[in-house]
Every structure is written in C-alpha cells, then in structure tokens.
Design an enzyme around this catalytic site. Structure first.
Site, PDB file in Angstrom:
ATOM      1  N   ASP B 132       0.845  -1.183   0.000  1.00 49.22           N
ATOM      2  CA  ASP B 132       0.000   0.000   0.000  1.00 49.22           C
ATOM      3  C   ASP B 132       0.885   1.239   0.000  1.00 49.22           C
ATOM      4  O   ASP B 132       1.741   1.397   0.878  1.00 49.22           O
ATOM      5  CB  ASP B 132      -0.907  -0.008   1.234  1.00 49.22           C
ATOM      6  CG  ASP B 132      -2.127   0.872   1.030  1.00 49.22           C
ATOM      7  OD1 ASP B 132      -2.453   1.181  -0.137  1.00 49.22           O
ATOM      8  OD2 ASP B 132      -2.753   1.255   2.024  1.00 49.22           O
ATOM      9  N   TYR B 134       1.220   5.616  -0.508  1.00 50.51           N
ATOM     10  CA  TYR B 134       0.737   6.780   0.246  1.00 50.51           C
ATOM     11  C   TYR B 134       0.822   7.970  -0.707  1.00 50.51           C
ATOM     12  O   TYR B 134       1.274   9.038  -0.333  1.00 50.51           O
ATOM     13  CB  TYR B 134       1.665   6.952   1.451  1.00 50.51           C
ATOM     14  CG  TYR B 134       1.202   7.795   2.604  1.00 50.51           C
ATOM     15  CD1 TYR B 134      -0.046   7.598   3.216  1.00 50.51           C
ATOM     16  CD2 TYR B 134       2.034   8.782   3.142  1.00 50.51           C
ATOM     17  CE1 TYR B 134      -0.425   8.352   4.305  1.00 50.51           C
ATOM     18  CE2 TYR B 134       1.648   9.537   4.240  1.00 50.51           C
ATOM     19  CZ  TYR B 134       0.417   9.315   4.815  1.00 50.51           C
ATOM     20  OH  TYR B 134       0.038  10.063   5.922  1.00 50.51           O
ATOM     21  N   HIS B 139      -4.157  13.666   1.022  1.00 53.70           N
ATOM     22  CA  HIS B 139      -4.437  12.778   2.147  1.00 53.70           C
ATOM     23  C   HIS B 139      -3.299  12.865   3.168  1.00 53.70           C
ATOM     24  O   HIS B 139      -3.536  13.008   4.374  1.00 53.70           O
ATOM     25  CB  HIS B 139      -4.616  11.340   1.648  1.00 53.70           C
ATOM     26  CG  HIS B 139      -4.674  10.311   2.745  1.00 53.70           C
ATOM     27  ND1 HIS B 139      -5.759  10.183   3.584  1.00 53.70           N
ATOM     28  CD2 HIS B 139      -3.782   9.372   3.145  1.00 53.70           C
ATOM     29  CE1 HIS B 139      -5.530   9.197   4.447  1.00 53.70           C
ATOM     30  NE2 HIS B 139      -4.336   8.690   4.197  1.00 53.70           N
ATOM     31  N   ARG B 148       0.832  17.018  13.165  1.00 50.72           N
ATOM     32  CA  ARG B 148       1.920  18.002  13.112  1.00 50.72           C
ATOM     33  C   ARG B 148       1.425  19.226  12.343  1.00 50.72           C
ATOM     34  O   ARG B 148       1.764  19.417  11.167  1.00 50.72           O
ATOM     35  CB  ARG B 148       3.136  17.409  12.382  1.00 50.72           C
ATOM     36  CG  ARG B 148       3.763  16.176  13.004  1.00 50.72           C
ATOM     37  CD  ARG B 148       4.869  15.580  12.110  1.00 50.72           C
ATOM     38  NE  ARG B 148       4.345  15.218  10.786  1.00 50.72           N
ATOM     39  CZ  ARG B 148       3.784  14.050  10.495  1.00 50.72           C
ATOM     40  NH1 ARG B 148       3.700  13.114  11.414  1.00 50.72           N
ATOM     41  NH2 ARG B 148       3.314  13.818   9.292  1.00 50.72           N
ATOM     42  N   GLN B 246      -4.485   1.992  15.159  1.00 50.50           N
ATOM     43  CA  GLN B 246      -3.305   2.499  14.449  1.00 50.50           C
ATOM     44  C   GLN B 246      -2.516   3.492  15.304  1.00 50.50           C
ATOM     45  O   GLN B 246      -1.282   3.447  15.357  1.00 50.50           O
ATOM     46  CB  GLN B 246      -3.755   3.164  13.144  1.00 50.50           C
ATOM     47  CG  GLN B 246      -2.614   3.555  12.217  1.00 50.50           C
ATOM     48  CD  GLN B 246      -3.106   4.039  10.860  1.00 50.50           C
ATOM     49  OE1 GLN B 246      -4.294   3.934  10.541  1.00 50.50           O
ATOM     50  NE2 GLN B 246      -2.216   4.571  10.046  1.00 50.50           N
ATOM     51  N   LYS B 259      -4.865  -2.337  10.000  1.00 49.46           N
ATOM     52  CA  LYS B 259      -5.124  -2.403   8.566  1.00 49.46           C
ATOM     53  C   LYS B 259      -5.327  -3.822   8.049  1.00 49.46           C
ATOM     54  O   LYS B 259      -5.857  -3.995   6.959  1.00 49.46           O
ATOM     55  CB  LYS B 259      -3.926  -1.811   7.806  1.00 49.46           C
ATOM     56  CG  LYS B 259      -3.632  -0.360   8.115  1.00 49.46           C
ATOM     57  CD  LYS B 259      -4.415   0.565   7.211  1.00 49.46           C
ATOM     58  CE  LYS B 259      -3.873   1.985   7.261  1.00 49.46           C
ATOM     59  NZ  LYS B 259      -4.569   2.836   6.280  1.00 49.46           N
ATOM     60  N   THR B 366      -4.790   6.375   0.003  1.00 50.29           N
ATOM     61  CA  THR B 366      -6.034   7.123  -0.029  1.00 50.29           C
ATOM     62  C   THR B 366      -5.881   8.343  -0.928  1.00 50.29           C
ATOM     63  O   THR B 366      -4.921   9.104  -0.791  1.00 50.29           O
ATOM     64  CB  THR B 366      -6.414   7.585   1.386  1.00 50.29           C
ATOM     65  OG1 THR B 366      -6.340   6.455   2.251  1.00 50.29           O
ATOM     66  CG2 THR B 366      -7.816   8.160   1.416  1.00 50.29           C
TER      67      THR B 366
END
Lengths: 437, 437
Positions: B132, B134, B139, B148, B246, B259, B366
C-alpha cells in the site's frame, strides 16, 4: 501443548550411523523440508544425520495414516501438511521415527536415503504472508538508544507485540546469494537532495522463523490458550536490512525497500514436537513492567512458552575464504531474549480477526540479549557504525561488504535433552546491479 | 505504452443490448474477473453490459492465440494470465471484442452470457504480496496536519514514493462483510493501561488497486520506462482502517493490526488497454517541489502516466436502508490526486531488486484532492472526529457504525472517450466478535 514422548528418549539410536551424536539431526529431531537430488523435482524429506530421507519413496513402509499425509504435499510445498495440524505432524513423526529406529527395516529404507551434500534444498513452503515482529527487547533498546538515548523504548512496547508486514516474494532458502540493494538515502544535510546508490549500511538480523500450521478463519481470533497448536515449527531467519535506506524511507509507515529485497530462511522446519524438550518458562518480566492484557496472558504459556535455543552468527569474508580461515563468530545468544512468547505473537496477530494461513511466516525480530556478545546485528555490534568490529585477520566491519557470507546456526540446548539443530542459514552478499533508466 | 486502438471507437456497438450506454461495461471496457453461476466453480469471465461472458465456454469461437491464453487460468485465478503480459491481454481483448461486436456470432455466443445479478464474483487473483502506497499528497497533508499542524509532510515525502507492506490473506472481493476489529488502543493518559475492545474509530480509505501483470526477477529492477508494461490493470480498493488501533501500535514500524483485518477490492480488473483513452499528463509538481531522481523520471510517463478516473464513495446506513433511502455520497474526486504515477510506484518498488509477481496488488493510498468534497476517508472528513458529518436523515458520523455499508465506484471520465467503469466495491460493517482467552 506438545508433550515429551518416547521420540525424545536420549537412549534411542537410529540405524543411520551418522545420526548418532549429530549436532543437528539425530533421530530425536526429524525436521521437514523440500529437497531435490540429481536435478529432479522437489520432494518432501526429513533430515537424519548427514542424510535426507525421501518421504514419498518410503510411504509404502509407513503406517497408512502417516503415508496418507504425504498426499497433502502438492505444488512442491509443505503448506497443506503444516495446515493439517500438530496431530498430523505427530503421526508422521512417529511413523518415520519407527522406520529409522527399527533395524529390521534398515535394508528396505536405506536406498531412499540421499547424501545431504548431494541434494538441493528448496523453500519448504510458499509463504502467503510474512510478518516480522520486534520481540527482542534488547535489540529494540540497542536500536532505540541510537535515536533516542534518553527514551529508547516507545510507550507501546511493553503492551503491544510490535510487528509489521514483510515481503513474501523475496524470501529465499539458505544458500541463495543476496544482491546488495540500491536506493535512496538520507540527504547529507536536512532539506538537501537524497543520495542514491548501493546501500552502504547493509546488515543481517538474527531471528527465528515461526511457521504457522493450522490457520484461522477471517474474523475468528486464536485465543492465547490455543495459539501454540497453530505453530507448526521453527527455522532460522536472516532478515537482511539496508540501514541507510531504512533511515530515509521509514517515516511514517515503517520499513519497506530497506527490508524487502531478500530474506533468508534455513531449509528445515523443526516441528513443535521436536522442540518440546526445549520448552521453558518465559523469563519473568522485570519488576515494574506491566502485566499484558488478558488476551495475551496464559499461565501455561508463561510456564512453557519460551524455548531453550541458542543462536549463533558467523561471518566468512572473501579474505578469510581465500586464506582458508574459518568463519568468525559474531554473536551467540539465547532465543529466550524474546519479550513475548511465540504464542503471544500469534494470538496478538489474530486478535483483530486477521486470518493466518498454513505456511505463513512470523519472524521473531532480531534477538539480542543483554550482553554485548549476544547482539544480533552489525548495527548493534558497531553501534551504528561508530565502533567498527575488528576481525582476527585485521579486517574491520561496520556493515557488510560484497563477498561476505553470513552463516547463522541455532540448536536446542538443555540439560537432559538430546541436542537438536536447525541446520545453517547462510548467504553471500553480491554487488549491486547497475540501475538503468 | 498501450495505444488507443479500434476497440475504443465510440461508434462501435455490441449486439449485447445492455452494453449500449452502460455506465461501467460498454464493449470498450471488457474487464476480466472470476465468476461462478448456480453454485458452480469459478470461471474466467468478462463483463459486458449487465451480463458476464463465460470465456471458457466461448474459447472455441475465439482465435486460437486468444483461446490458448485461457489455459493459463488455473487454480481459479487470473494470475498467470496477467503474468503473460500486456500483449497477451490485448490478444484476448481483441478476440472478445470481435465476438461481441459481430452480430453474425450473436446467436452462438448468447447462450454463454450470464445475467450478472445471478452470478457470484470471486477474487480475480490470489494476491501474493499487497503493497500500500501513500501517493495521495492531500491525504498525507490532511492526516499529517492532525498530528503536526506546522509540519504536516515529512521531509522524505516528495522524494520517496512512501509505501509499506499490507496483508494478503485478508483481501476480499466486494460484497463480503467486514467484521469490526478488536484490539489495543492508546491509554487515556500517558503511562496508563491501554484500552482494549472493538475499534471505535473504524474508517474506510478510497484507493485504486493497481494489479501487477508481468513480474520481474529478484535483483532485477524494472526501469521506469518499462514500468507501465508491468501493470495489467486496475480495480477499486477499500483499505479499511481502525484509527484507534493504528494510533497506538504504529510506532516505530508502521500500521499492522489497524489495517490487516480486511481489505476490499472490486471484482473486475479493468485492463491497461481499456484505460488507454483515459491516460493524461501527470499534473505538474507545485513550484519549488524537487524533481524526482532519474530512476523515477520518464518524460513519456509524465505526459501519459496519470489517469482521468473519477472516484466516488457512498454511505448506506442501516437506517437509510430501512427507510428505503438511497446511499449518500461522501466524496467524489480524481485519481490524478496521486503525487506519483502508477509507473513511478512500480519502478520505486523494484529499484532495490524486490521482485513483483503477477497478481501482486499495489494500492495507491487514499486519494483525496485539495477540495473538502474530495476527501477519501472519514478521518479527513470529520477531521479526526472533531467535526462529525451530518447526514441528510439526521444521523451523524465521525467514524463507521455497525451496519454501515460503504460503496465505492470509479469510472474513466474524459471528453471524447466512451465512459467505462470499475463496478462497485462495497461491504457492510458487522459487529466485533467476543474475544475469549
């Protein structure tokens, strides 16, 4: 919970001469693997002394229930056999044990023993999913200290058996060369361009491989009290790691290319029954450590869920090989350095409903104990490269060089039990390829 | 690079009446899947209008080279067919296209069309490894801001296509219920005991699934200029996520139990050739963003490596279903929200020598775009639960409740091209099981 039965009697001898006193494969072991000889197809086999017994060839000599189990070995893998569960593996073990200890059958069986040196070993299973845990608390401390000297362990560590998903496709059996990976590395200065090229900080990690036997269905967690029944056996795992790739890529989602270029497993699956005499109490948690949540706690597991297994790492450099020098031992430590038992790892993995399948691989994580001589990676031994290791022949190592061979061994080591071993987990580092566009 | 050939001609009509103007499956699409009807064995099929064509049944009517490819469909999976490469998939596509547009063959073919509503769809492949990524930068920004606020993106993001390994065993085809996972959650106070129970912050993630076709050997990276040839096609992916699990577990090795309890894919693989008309230039990087390293940069990929695909997420709650209300749309956004192209993801994945195998799954991560209405998860929509979403029927959602169904759709959407769709990726959330000891 597997029991210590007649197959562990130290007085029992096999008629296979080399099995007597064999450091790895006496008749008390009988590990499972896939081998081929003379270029033939992979076949299921069992190691005995310096020989490999061709299980299919001796099927007619086995009890019918044991012989029938060999029909599960399809597609050149042991997955379905492991999935049949610990009772099935015991049936096969007892059948083979009888064959190899009954001198009356020696003449019929002997033609189906192959000299191990003449055989090729293959991956024993097709790994569906590979999960790597982080159960070596001293490893976590050693690594954590390099990044957070005042606070090496994160707050979740003593509550959660930390783990992550590894790569199945690149798991290889002992003996296959490891190609040094290429990739991005942290910029020299914050905000600068990343560097790119062969990993300069290539490392090994000494782990044990836990093989899943009987699986569980999606949505059906395995209770901690049943978890050991889902473990088929163990091997040695070298989780090759590129520390410089890892340092740049791992935030926020964890290691990726730093770990997935190659992982090496030893070829023999030492079964739960073979390991039964080496079960021991899980070492007490240090005073003040939290008691795990109930889904991770089982009294019997605490009393018997650790293993008296000693692990060693050896390095054989090109110069040593050329000079005829033997490998140098880099570390020797106990598997009981695990902060969590194998059963706890498995119960945790499934508590959210995640399904485990036969042949899935759970890595323990790098196992270092408290003493310096037990450190399971060069990252720890050289303290991140700050203190290169001096080798007896004058070479030094902070991390691995091309041509270096890493040889890991492990063996059950407990007073009163016959020593059994895992065989070697070895591989040589080869140079990185050129990267085209 | 696939070309836009005669099979994309908007004027071409199939004799399958329902294919004309079908929002997903006109004859210009012809996606591959595994289906069964009337309790039979899974068979390879192609969607056309509201029907499924049984490929094995029409093999005698296909050109010999196309028919021969069906022999690759063994073990109830399309892995080997995908692994045959884009040329093979094109041969099959052209053969089926001819059958379904030639009215002279309608009578012979029609008996081998099954009503899709009467069929069961299965996983199209056995996923060897699931990675997966990113790649949705908005997202990453939306999530990063929650942790942050001043520095939402980590320094590596614009250099490294960030990714991690997911779980293969728990990937399920659209329609299978998702069981709410149970697990540890962050203590209420630092240093306290973790909470334990069903995840309260269960979420979906809108992603696209990229299927690997032709693989690469271990140690042999795929150059960026060849990467698109290794992509067989795409589907929709819902990467279900338990945000509370998570938040507690993910340091330092990334998401794990949060996940791996379930991932849902849509059943149809829309092939690279079907997607060719929707190729578009990768959006320019914002001024000041670094140019990627050469191994990630290919001019043709930059000009044609993104896809004009629109993705939608819909929610159907129990109360909506009971009231006969339609699902509510939660988001609608473009796949071009990817900061990296699919080819860049694949080239990065293999640059260290990691081997990809046919049927491996690469999730995009995502995909949210800049506008609020494009946010691809509830974590983003509700801003971590701070601003619950108000639904038209008076319900609210910060995260998913038991009984909620998430329905994802996606479709190629470009002027001059016939719209093609992916079919639905849907699943209903079911309650967590009781956890024994």
């Amino acid at each position: 919970m597997p029991t210590i039965d007649f197959t562990h009697d130290p007085a029992t001898r096999s008629w296979v001469e080399s099995a007597q006193g064999h450091p790895d494969f006496p008749v008390q072991n009988l590990p499972l693997g896939m081998f081929s000889s003379h270029g033939g197809k992979p076949c299921p086999g069992i190691a005995i002394g310096d020989k490999i017994l061709d299980l299919r060839a001796v099927a007619p000599l086995l009890p019918a229930d044991a012989a029938a189990l060999l029909d599960l070995v399809t597609d050149d893998t042991l997955n379905a056999l492991l999935g049949a569960g610990e009772g099935a593996l015991r049936t096969l073990r007892h059948g083979v044990f009888a064959l190899l200890t009954d001198t009356a059958q020696a003449e019929e069986v002997r033609p189906h023993l192959h000299a191990a040196v003449d055989c090729t070993m293959h991956m024993p299973v097709a790994v569906g999913d590979y999960t790597d845990f982080y159960s070596g608390i001293h490893h976590a401390l050693n690594i954590g200290k390099q990044f957070r000297p005042d606070n090496p362990l994160l707050p979740n560590y003593k509550h959660v058996p930390i783990g992550y998903h590894g790569r199945s496709s690149s798991i290889r059996v002992s003996g296959e060369d490891v190609i040094r990976p290429v990739g991005q590395q942290k910029p020299e200065q914050d905000g600068g361009e990343p560097r790119f090229g062969p990993a300069a900080r290539l490392d090994y990690e000494m782990e044990m491989a836990i093989w899943v036997g009987k699986g569980n269905a999606l949505g059906h967690p395995v209770p901690i009290g049943e978890a050991s029944q889902h473990i088929a056996g163990m091997s040695i795992l070298n989780d090759w790691s590129a520390r410089d790739l890892q340092a740049w890529e791992y935030q926020p989602l964890g290691p990726f290319l730093a770990k997935n270029f190659h992982s090496t497993v030893s070829p023999w699956i030492v079964t739960g029954d073979a390991l039964a005499p080496f079960r021991m109490a899980q070492p007490d948690r240090p005073a003040g450590d939290p008691k795990p949540l109930p889904y991770l706690w089982d009294d019997e597991d605490q009393q018997t869920g650790a293993f008296a297994i000693t692990m060693e790492v050896h390095l054989h450099t090109t110069r040593m090989r050329d000079a005829g020098d033997p490998p140098v031992r880099l570390s020797k430590g106990p598997m009981s350095a695990m902060y969590w038992t194998a059963a706890q790892l498995l119960a945790h993995h499934s508590v959210n409903g995640c399904n485990l399948r036969p042949g899935d691989l759970l890595g323990t994580g790098t196992l270092s104990d408290a003493e310096d001589a037990t450190r399971g990676s060069l990252m720890e031994i050289s303290e991140g490269g700050k203190h290169p290791l001096a080798l007896p022949n004058g070479e030094t190592r902070s991390f691995l060089k091309d041509g270096d061979e890493i040889i890991m061994t492990a063996y059950g080591d407990k007073a009163g039990a016959v020593r059994i071993g895992f065989g070697a987990c070895r591989a040589i580092v080869r140079p990185a390829p050129a990267i085209g566009k």
